[in-house]
Design a protein around this motif. Sequence first.
Motif, PDB file in Angstrom:
ATOM      1  N   LYS A 198       0.837  -1.195   0.000  1.00 35.35           N
ATOM      2  CA  LYS A 198       0.000   0.000   0.000  1.00 35.35           C
ATOM      3  C   LYS A 198       0.873   1.246   0.000  1.00 35.35           C
ATOM      4  O   LYS A 198       0.649   2.203  -0.735  1.00 35.35           O
ATOM      5  N   GLN A 199       1.893   1.233   0.836  1.00 34.77           N
ATOM      6  CA  GLN A 199       2.738   2.415   0.974  1.00 34.77           C
ATOM      7  C   GLN A 199       3.575   2.657  -0.277  1.00 34.77           C
ATOM      8  O   GLN A 199       3.942   3.788  -0.573  1.00 34.77           O
ATOM      9  N   LEU A 200       3.859   1.602  -1.027  1.00 34.75           N
ATOM     10  CA  LEU A 200       4.671   1.765  -2.222  1.00 34.75           C
ATOM     11  C   LEU A 200       3.933   2.530  -3.312  1.00 34.75           C
ATOM     12  O   LEU A 200       4.546   2.962  -4.282  1.00 34.75           O
ATOM     13  N   ILE A 201       2.630   2.715  -3.145  1.00 38.39           N
ATOM     14  CA  ILE A 201       1.881   3.514  -4.110  1.00 38.39           C
ATOM     15  C   ILE A 201       2.499   4.890  -4.236  1.00 38.39           C
ATOM     16  O   ILE A 201       2.559   5.473  -5.310  1.00 38.39           O
ATOM     17  N   ILE A 202       2.987   5.424  -3.116  1.00 34.63           N
ATOM     18  CA  ILE A 202       3.520   6.783  -3.141  1.00 34.63           C
ATOM     19  C   ILE A 202       4.883   6.853  -3.801  1.00 34.63           C
ATOM     20  O   ILE A 202       5.334   7.922  -4.167  1.00 34.63           O
ATOM     21  N   ALA A 203       5.562   5.713  -3.972  1.00 31.01           N
ATOM     22  CA  ALA A 203       6.914   5.754  -4.531  1.00 31.01           C
ATOM     23  C   ALA A 203       6.913   6.352  -5.927  1.00 31.01           C
ATOM     24  O   ALA A 203       7.744   7.175  -6.262  1.00 31.01           O
ATOM     25  N   GLY A 204       5.947   5.947  -6.753  1.00 27.73           N
ATOM     26  CA  GLY A 204       5.893   6.479  -8.104  1.00 27.73           C
ATOM     27  C   GLY A 204       5.649   7.962  -8.126  1.00 27.73           C
ATOM     28  O   GLY A 204       6.132   8.669  -9.001  1.00 27.73           O
ATOM     29  N   VAL A 205       4.884   8.448  -7.139  1.00 31.15           N
ATOM     30  CA  VAL A 205       4.587   9.881  -7.079  1.00 31.15           C
ATOM     31  C   VAL A 205       5.825  10.664  -6.705  1.00 31.15           C
ATOM     32  O   VAL A 205       6.209  11.619  -7.377  1.00 31.15           O
ATOM     33  N   VAL A 206       6.483  10.254  -5.636  1.00 35.59           N
ATOM     34  CA  VAL A 206       7.628  11.013  -5.145  1.00 35.59           C
ATOM     35  C   VAL A 206       8.829  10.868  -6.057  1.00 35.59           C
ATOM     36  O   VAL A 206       9.592  11.801  -6.229  1.00 35.59           O
ATOM     37  N   VAL A 207       8.990   9.707  -6.688  1.00 34.16           N
ATOM     38  CA  VAL A 207      10.143   9.502  -7.568  1.00 34.16           C
ATOM     39  C   VAL A 207      10.127  10.493  -8.721  1.00 34.16           C
ATOM     40  O   VAL A 207      11.164  10.927  -9.199  1.00 34.16           O
TER      41      VAL A 207
ATOM     42  N   GLU B  99      -2.920  14.338  -1.272  1.00 32.98           N
ATOM     43  CA  GLU B  99      -1.819  14.862  -0.462  1.00 32.98           C
ATOM     44  C   GLU B  99      -0.491  14.658  -1.161  1.00 32.98           C
ATOM     45  O   GLU B  99       0.378  15.536  -1.159  1.00 32.98           O
ATOM     46  N   GLN B 100      -0.309  13.490  -1.779  1.00 37.49           N
ATOM     47  CA  GLN B 100       0.946  13.248  -2.492  1.00 37.49           C
ATOM     48  C   GLN B 100       1.098  14.199  -3.682  1.00 37.49           C
ATOM     49  O   GLN B 100       2.196  14.648  -3.995  1.00 37.49           O
ATOM     50  N   ALA B 101      -0.016  14.533  -4.333  1.00 39.84           N
ATOM     51  CA  ALA B 101       0.043  15.508  -5.428  1.00 39.84           C
ATOM     52  C   ALA B 101       0.437  16.883  -4.899  1.00 39.84           C
ATOM     53  O   ALA B 101       1.203  17.616  -5.543  1.00 39.84           O
ATOM     54  N   ARG B 102      -0.066  17.241  -3.709  1.00 42.73           N
ATOM     55  CA  ARG B 102       0.297  18.530  -3.117  1.00 42.73           C
ATOM     56  C   ARG B 102       1.786  18.562  -2.780  1.00 42.73           C
ATOM     57  O   ARG B 102       2.472  19.560  -3.027  1.00 42.73           O
ATOM     58  N   ILE B 103       2.302  17.472  -2.215  1.00 40.06           N
ATOM     59  CA  ILE B 103       3.726  17.393  -1.886  1.00 40.06           C
ATOM     60  C   ILE B 103       4.570  17.558  -3.147  1.00 40.06           C
ATOM     61  O   ILE B 103       5.579  18.273  -3.150  1.00 40.06           O
ATOM     62  N   ASN B 104       4.153  16.909  -4.227  1.00 37.69           N
ATOM     63  CA  ASN B 104       4.887  17.049  -5.486  1.00 37.69           C
ATOM     64  C   ASN B 104       4.874  18.486  -5.988  1.00 37.69           C
ATOM     65  O   ASN B 104       5.878  18.989  -6.510  1.00 37.69           O
ATOM     66  N   ALA B 105       3.726  19.154  -5.842  1.00 37.57           N
ATOM     67  CA  ALA B 105       3.624  20.537  -6.304  1.00 37.57           C
ATOM     68  C   ALA B 105       4.576  21.436  -5.520  1.00 37.57           C
ATOM     69  O   ALA B 105       5.246  22.309  -6.091  1.00 37.57           O
ATOM     70  N   VAL B 106       4.663  21.231  -4.202  1.00 35.72           N
ATOM     71  CA  VAL B 106       5.578  22.010  -3.369  1.00 35.72           C
ATOM     72  C   VAL B 106       7.029  21.763  -3.799  1.00 35.72           C
ATOM     73  O   VAL B 106       7.828  22.695  -3.918  1.00 35.72           O
ATOM     74  N   SER B 107       7.360  20.508  -4.053  1.00 32.55           N
ATOM     75  CA  SER B 107       8.726  20.156  -4.438  1.00 32.55           C
ATOM     76  C   SER B 107       9.095  20.702  -5.807  1.00 32.55           C
ATOM     77  O   SER B 107      10.195  21.211  -6.018  1.00 32.55           O
ATOM     78  N   ASN B 108       8.164  20.594  -6.741  1.00 33.69           N
ATOM     79  CA  ASN B 108       8.446  21.117  -8.082  1.00 33.69           C
ATOM     80  C   ASN B 108       8.624  22.627  -8.060  1.00 33.69           C
ATOM     81  O   ASN B 108       9.481  23.171  -8.764  1.00 33.69           O
ATOM     82  N   GLU B 109       7.833  23.323  -7.237  1.00 29.69           N
ATOM     83  CA  GLU B 109       8.010  24.768  -7.123  1.00 29.69           C
ATOM     84  C   GLU B 109       9.381  25.080  -6.508  1.00 29.69           C
ATOM     85  O   GLU B 109      10.047  26.036  -6.911  1.00 29.69           O
ATOM     86  N   ALA B 110       9.786  24.274  -5.525  1.00 29.85           N
ATOM     87  CA  ALA B 110      11.092  24.492  -4.895  1.00 29.85           C
ATOM     88  C   ALA B 110      12.207  24.431  -5.930  1.00 29.85           C
ATOM     89  O   ALA B 110      13.144  25.235  -5.909  1.00 29.85           O
ATOM     90  N   VAL B 111      12.092  23.485  -6.852  1.00 31.93           N
ATOM     91  CA  VAL B 111      13.119  23.314  -7.881  1.00 31.93           C
ATOM     92  C   VAL B 111      13.047  24.405  -8.940  1.00 31.93           C
ATOM     93  O   VAL B 111      14.036  25.057  -9.262  1.00 31.93           O
ATOM     94  N   THR B 112      11.846  24.608  -9.487  1.00 36.00           N
ATOM     95  CA  THR B 112      11.716  25.481 -10.651  1.00 36.00           C
ATOM     96  C   THR B 112      11.685  26.960 -10.296  1.00 36.00           C
ATOM     97  O   THR B 112      12.118  27.802 -11.090  1.00 36.00           O
ATOM     98  N   ARG B 113      11.163  27.301  -9.108  1.00 35.91           N
ATOM     99  CA  ARG B 113      11.049  28.715  -8.752  1.00 35.91           C
ATOM    100  C   ARG B 113      12.213  29.201  -7.888  1.00 35.91           C
ATOM    101  O   ARG B 113      12.731  30.302  -8.075  1.00 35.91           O
TER     102      ARG B 113
END
Length: 336
Positions: A120-129, A285-299
């Motif tokens: 179940k927890q590995l579902i998030i691996a694809g998102v965060v990777v 929530e995982q989509a929100r975390i990705n959005a925060v991380s992508n902004e950190a990189v790109t902005r």
Amino acid sequence: MALKDQVNDALNATPPESTARLETLRAVLAASGGGSDAEVQAALTRQISERESKAATFSAAGQADAARAERAEIDALRGLLRLAVTNTAPATPKKAPKAPKPAEQTAAEPAAKPALLSSKQLIIAGVVVAVIAVAGYFALKPKDESAASGGAVTVEVKAEDRTQGDPKAPIMMIEYAAPQCPHCARFNSTVMPRIKEEYIDKGKVFYILRIYPLGPTDGAIEGIARLCLPKDKYFQFIDLMFRNQPKWDPDGYQIPDVGGAVKQLAAIMGVSPDQADRCMTDPNEQARINAVSNEAVTRYNITGTPTFIINGTIVSTAEATYPQLKSRFDAILAKK
């Protein structure tokens, strides 16, 4: 693609004028022995350790530019390690084949080794990777000099930010951190308590924590902190995870069941295993975390943790000792 080939690709893509980056990548290849992924990862780890020592020495000697240069190379090395994580991330499982008829049964295959996280927890691996891959690219790409050299950036405070202190304080400090980052844990236990006592609690600093995941476990922990607990317990849980990092962190510790270890600590805060499972794998929530991380990189050009933005100025780990931060804070306050 083998990690050694990725290092070679990064070397070939680095412009000739980036001499420090070229030397860094060549040093990794020279120290990687036979060139297996394990040997390259070991070489990366050694290079990071050596450069951390150099950065600390430069910082203590007041040589901020030299420390900053070392930190830039450390960020690049960490980016390569994140690419290594991407290479070894679990693939999306295929649908199970139909069970064979009795006449077609074959000898039982050896049981597979248990995954670090539950299925179940590995579902998030694809998102965060996906975030890790983007972060790795930017870590190898030369930084925007306005950010890397401490130039000002425009910061937007978001409604979902987790904060401490007075929003009207003269200093705003954003920290990009990851629960499994050892430098973040050290900062949390040795520097942050003094900043909170002397500046946050006295209305001088408004502090914002944003999670920049280095791996799927970071996303799982952030999910619990935000969805399973009330807002006023967020920092207490993150502090609990930092202080108990050796009990659950898959990076550097032999943890047979990372997901179970995380849930054991969540139970201290009153979170049941079923609740933890739901919070760790919530897709929104995982989509929100990705959005925060992508902004950190790109902005903001963030490539490693912890990284700080203080009144619009990028501050790296090497510049984030308590004496250095106190000096920076006091200089800002003196002008108010």
